[in-house]
Design a protein around this motif. Structure first.
Motif, PDB file in Angstrom:
ATOM      1  N   GLU A 136     -37.987  -1.243  17.283  1.00  0.00           N
ATOM      2  CA  GLU A 136     -36.728  -0.511  17.116  1.00  0.00           C
ATOM      3  C   GLU A 136     -36.597   0.019  15.694  1.00  0.00           C
ATOM      4  OE1 GLU A 136     -34.123  -3.036  20.372  1.00  0.00           O
ATOM      5  OE2 GLU A 136     -34.190  -3.702  18.295  1.00  0.00           O
ATOM      6  N   THR A 137     -37.004  -0.777  14.726  1.00  0.00           N
ATOM      7  CA  THR A 137     -36.964  -0.347  13.329  1.00  0.00           C
ATOM      8  C   THR A 137     -37.899   0.834  13.106  1.00  0.00           C
ATOM      9  OG1 THR A 137     -36.456  -2.601  12.662  1.00  0.00           O
ATOM     10  CG2 THR A 137     -37.254  -1.113  10.956  1.00  0.00           C
ATOM     11  N   ALA A 138     -39.071   0.776  13.734  1.00  0.00           N
ATOM     12  CA  ALA A 138     -40.014   1.890  13.622  1.00  0.00           C
ATOM     13  C   ALA A 138     -39.401   3.162  14.191  1.00  0.00           C
ATOM     14  CB  ALA A 138     -41.308   1.555  14.361  1.00  0.00           C
ATOM     15  N   GLN A 139     -38.670   3.021  15.284  1.00  0.00           N
ATOM     16  CA  GLN A 139     -38.012   4.179  15.894  1.00  0.00           C
ATOM     17  C   GLN A 139     -36.939   4.737  14.968  1.00  0.00           C
ATOM     18  OE1 GLN A 139     -36.299   3.113  19.644  1.00  0.00           O
ATOM     19  NE2 GLN A 139     -36.721   5.109  20.528  1.00  0.00           N
ATOM     20  N   VAL A 140     -36.175   3.865  14.332  1.00  0.00           N
ATOM     21  CA  VAL A 140     -35.125   4.302  13.407  1.00  0.00           C
ATOM     22  C   VAL A 140     -35.730   5.010  12.208  1.00  0.00           C
ATOM     23  CG1 VAL A 140     -33.407   3.454  11.758  1.00  0.00           C
ATOM     24  CG2 VAL A 140     -33.428   2.562  14.069  1.00  0.00           C
ATOM     25  N   LEU A 141     -36.826   4.469  11.683  1.00  0.00           N
ATOM     26  CA  LEU A 141     -37.442   5.032  10.476  1.00  0.00           C
ATOM     27  C   LEU A 141     -38.334   6.231  10.771  1.00  0.00           C
ATOM     28  CD1 LEU A 141     -38.400   1.732   8.631  1.00  0.00           C
ATOM     29  CD2 LEU A 141     -36.427   3.207   8.213  1.00  0.00           C
ATOM     30  N   GLY A 142     -38.685   6.408  12.031  1.00  0.00           N
ATOM     31  CA  GLY A 142     -39.548   7.523  12.395  1.00  0.00           C
ATOM     32  C   GLY A 142     -40.994   7.298  12.021  1.00  0.00           C
ATOM     33  N   ILE A 143     -41.421   6.034  12.068  1.00  0.00           N
ATOM     34  CA  ILE A 143     -42.805   5.700  11.768  1.00  0.00           C
ATOM     35  C   ILE A 143     -43.411   5.042  13.003  1.00  0.00           C
ATOM     36  CG2 ILE A 143     -42.416   5.459   9.291  1.00  0.00           C
ATOM     37  CD1 ILE A 143     -42.315   2.429   9.671  1.00  0.00           C
ATOM     38  N   GLY A 144     -44.703   4.835  12.977  1.00  0.00           N
ATOM     39  CA  GLY A 144     -45.393   4.211  14.096  1.00  0.00           C
ATOM     40  C   GLY A 144     -45.156   2.716  14.139  1.00  0.00           C
ATOM     41  N   ARG A 145     -45.401   2.149  15.308  1.00  0.00           N
ATOM     42  CA  ARG A 145     -45.212   0.716  15.518  1.00  0.00           C
ATOM     43  C   ARG A 145     -46.158  -0.097  14.628  1.00  0.00           C
ATOM     44  NH1 ARG A 145     -47.356  -3.275  18.916  1.00  0.00           N
ATOM     45  NH2 ARG A 145     -48.947  -1.836  19.612  1.00  0.00           N
ATOM     46  N   GLN A 146     -47.419   0.302  14.562  1.00  0.00           N
ATOM     47  CA  GLN A 146     -48.389  -0.437  13.751  1.00  0.00           C
ATOM     48  C   GLN A 146     -48.051  -0.367  12.262  1.00  0.00           C
ATOM     49  OE1 GLN A 146     -50.786  -2.474  14.713  1.00  0.00           O
ATOM     50  NE2 GLN A 146     -50.156  -2.145  16.828  1.00  0.00           N
ATOM     51  N   THR A 147     -47.571   0.782  11.820  1.00  0.00           N
ATOM     52  CA  THR A 147     -47.168   0.920  10.413  1.00  0.00           C
ATOM     53  C   THR A 147     -45.990   0.003  10.106  1.00  0.00           C
ATOM     54  OG1 THR A 147     -47.905   3.215  10.412  1.00  0.00           O
ATOM     55  CG2 THR A 147     -46.397   2.552   8.651  1.00  0.00           C
ATOM     56  N   ALA A 148     -45.035  -0.066  11.031  1.00  0.00           N
ATOM     57  CA  ALA A 148     -43.872  -0.940  10.826  1.00  0.00           C
ATOM     58  C   ALA A 148     -44.306  -2.401  10.761  1.00  0.00           C
ATOM     59  CB  ALA A 148     -42.861  -0.725  11.930  1.00  0.00           C
ATOM     60  N   TYR A 149     -45.207  -2.810  11.647  1.00  0.00           N
ATOM     61  CA  TYR A 149     -45.692  -4.192  11.608  1.00  0.00           C
ATOM     62  C   TYR A 149     -46.436  -4.480  10.300  1.00  0.00           C
ATOM     63  CZ  TYR A 149     -44.448  -5.877  16.233  1.00  0.00           C
ATOM     64  OH  TYR A 149     -43.748  -6.317  17.325  1.00  0.00           O
ATOM     65  N   SER A 150     -47.264  -3.556   9.844  1.00  0.00           N
ATOM     66  CA  SER A 150     -48.002  -3.803   8.602  1.00  0.00           C
ATOM     67  C   SER A 150     -47.054  -3.875   7.405  1.00  0.00           C
ATOM     68  CB  SER A 150     -49.079  -2.749   8.383  1.00  0.00           C
ATOM     69  OG  SER A 150     -48.513  -1.505   8.118  1.00  0.00           O
ATOM     70  N   GLU A 151     -46.006  -3.057   7.397  1.00  0.00           N
ATOM     71  CA  GLU A 151     -45.027  -3.109   6.299  1.00  0.00           C
ATOM     72  C   GLU A 151     -44.232  -4.412   6.340  1.00  0.00           C
ATOM     73  OE1 GLU A 151     -44.514  -1.035   3.627  1.00  0.00           O
ATOM     74  OE2 GLU A 151     -46.432  -0.253   4.331  1.00  0.00           O
ATOM     75  N   CYS A 152     -43.936  -4.909   7.519  1.00  0.00           N
ATOM     76  CA  CYS A 152     -43.238  -6.192   7.626  1.00  0.00           C
ATOM     77  C   CYS A 152     -44.141  -7.328   7.170  1.00  0.00           C
ATOM     78  CB  CYS A 152     -42.779  -6.434   9.061  1.00  0.00           C
ATOM     79  SG  CYS A 152     -41.356  -5.443   9.528  1.00  0.00           S
ATOM     80  N   ARG A 153     -45.407  -7.297   7.546  1.00  0.00           N
ATOM     81  CA  ARG A 153     -46.348  -8.324   7.077  1.00  0.00           C
ATOM     82  C   ARG A 153     -46.503  -8.261   5.566  1.00  0.00           C
ATOM     83  NH1 ARG A 153     -49.013  -6.932  11.909  1.00  0.00           N
ATOM     84  NH2 ARG A 153     -50.371  -5.470  10.831  1.00  0.00           N
ATOM     85  N   ARG A 154     -46.490  -7.053   5.026  1.00  0.00           N
ATOM     86  CA  ARG A 154     -46.565  -6.887   3.571  1.00  0.00           C
ATOM     87  C   ARG A 154     -45.347  -7.486   2.886  1.00  0.00           C
ATOM     88  NH1 ARG A 154     -46.825  -0.977   1.484  1.00  0.00           N
ATOM     89  NH2 ARG A 154     -45.612  -1.404  -0.343  1.00  0.00           N
ATOM     90  N   PHE A 155     -44.157  -7.302   3.472  1.00  0.00           N
ATOM     91  CA  PHE A 155     -42.921  -7.881   2.924  1.00  0.00           C
ATOM     92  C   PHE A 155     -43.025  -9.401   2.903  1.00  0.00           C
ATOM     93  CE2 PHE A 155     -38.658  -9.642   3.419  1.00  0.00           C
ATOM     94  CZ  PHE A 155     -37.963  -9.000   2.407  1.00  0.00           C
ATOM     95  N   LEU A 156     -43.521  -9.976   4.004  1.00  0.00           N
ATOM     96  CA  LEU A 156     -43.628 -11.430   4.084  1.00  0.00           C
ATOM     97  C   LEU A 156     -44.690 -11.965   3.133  1.00  0.00           C
ATOM     98  CD1 LEU A 156     -43.340 -11.739   7.954  1.00  0.00           C
ATOM     99  CD2 LEU A 156     -41.593 -12.354   6.273  1.00  0.00           C
ATOM    100  N   ALA A 157     -45.779 -11.222   2.939  1.00  0.00           N
ATOM    101  CA  ALA A 157     -46.861 -11.672   2.065  1.00  0.00           C
ATOM    102  C   ALA A 157     -46.494 -11.587   0.591  1.00  0.00           C
ATOM    103  CB  ALA A 157     -48.121 -10.852   2.334  1.00  0.00           C
ATOM    104  N   THR A 158     -45.655 -10.620   0.207  1.00  0.00           N
ATOM    105  CA  THR A 158     -45.296 -10.436  -1.208  1.00  0.00           C
ATOM    106  C   THR A 158     -43.959 -11.076  -1.556  1.00  0.00           C
ATOM    107  OG1 THR A 158     -44.229  -8.316  -0.750  1.00  0.00           O
ATOM    108  CG2 THR A 158     -46.577  -8.274  -1.350  1.00  0.00           C
ATOM    109  N   ASP A 159     -43.457 -11.922  -0.687  1.00  0.00           N
ATOM    110  CA  ASP A 159     -42.166 -12.601  -0.901  1.00  0.00           C
ATOM    111  C   ASP A 159     -41.032 -11.620  -1.145  1.00  0.00           C
ATOM    112  OD1 ASP A 159     -43.227 -15.163  -0.560  1.00  0.00           O
ATOM    113  OD2 ASP A 159     -43.836 -15.265  -2.659  1.00  0.00           O
ATOM    114  N   GLY A 160     -41.055 -10.499  -0.435  1.00  0.00           N
ATOM    115  CA  GLY A 160     -39.944  -9.563  -0.487  1.00  0.00           C
ATOM    116  C   GLY A 160     -40.014  -8.494  -1.549  1.00  0.00           C
TER     117      GLY A 160
END
Length: 110
Positions: free
Chosen positions: A13-37
């Motif tokens: 749903e976030t990917a749809q709101v941002l207008g990006i792909g599903r895989q890109t949204a997942y990788s950005e979320c994993r990046r957020f979790l890996a870099t402590d925000g």
């Protein structure tokens, strides 16, 4: 099962709101979790799920979002719409043509 609240979004749903792909949204979320925000889309992992709180996403973006997004696409659970110029249901489904042989055509000797 759909949530009734619009306060929590899934990654898709976030990917749809941002207008990006599903895989890109997942990788950005994993990046957020890996870099402590420090980098990526603000999200929270609860078990195996990754959830995005709407208030945090709006603060990160700097503006409010419209959810559900206004689009011409039918909802995910809706049956597919019929085409206006639908094909004849009596016609065979296999669209490959059979071999055409001309009766007067000479055959090859091999």
């Amino acid at each position: 099962m759909r949530r009734r609240s619009n306060d929590v979004l899934a990654v898709e749903e976030t990917a749809q709101v941002l207008g990006i792909g599903r895989q890109t949204a997942y990788s950005e979320c994993r990046r957020f979790l890996a870099t402590d925000g420090r980098e990526g889309i603000p999200c929270h992992r609860i078990g195996r799920r990754i959830l995005i709180y709407r208030a945090e996403l709006e603060a990160w973006l700097g503006f409010s979002i419209v959810w559900p997004p206004e689009s011409n696409e039918p909802p995910a659970g809706a049956p597919p719409a019929r085409l206006a110029a639908s094909t004849n249901p009596k016609r065979a489904r296999n669209k490959r043509r059979g071999r055409r042989v001309n009766v007067g055509q000479a055959t090859l000797p091999f």
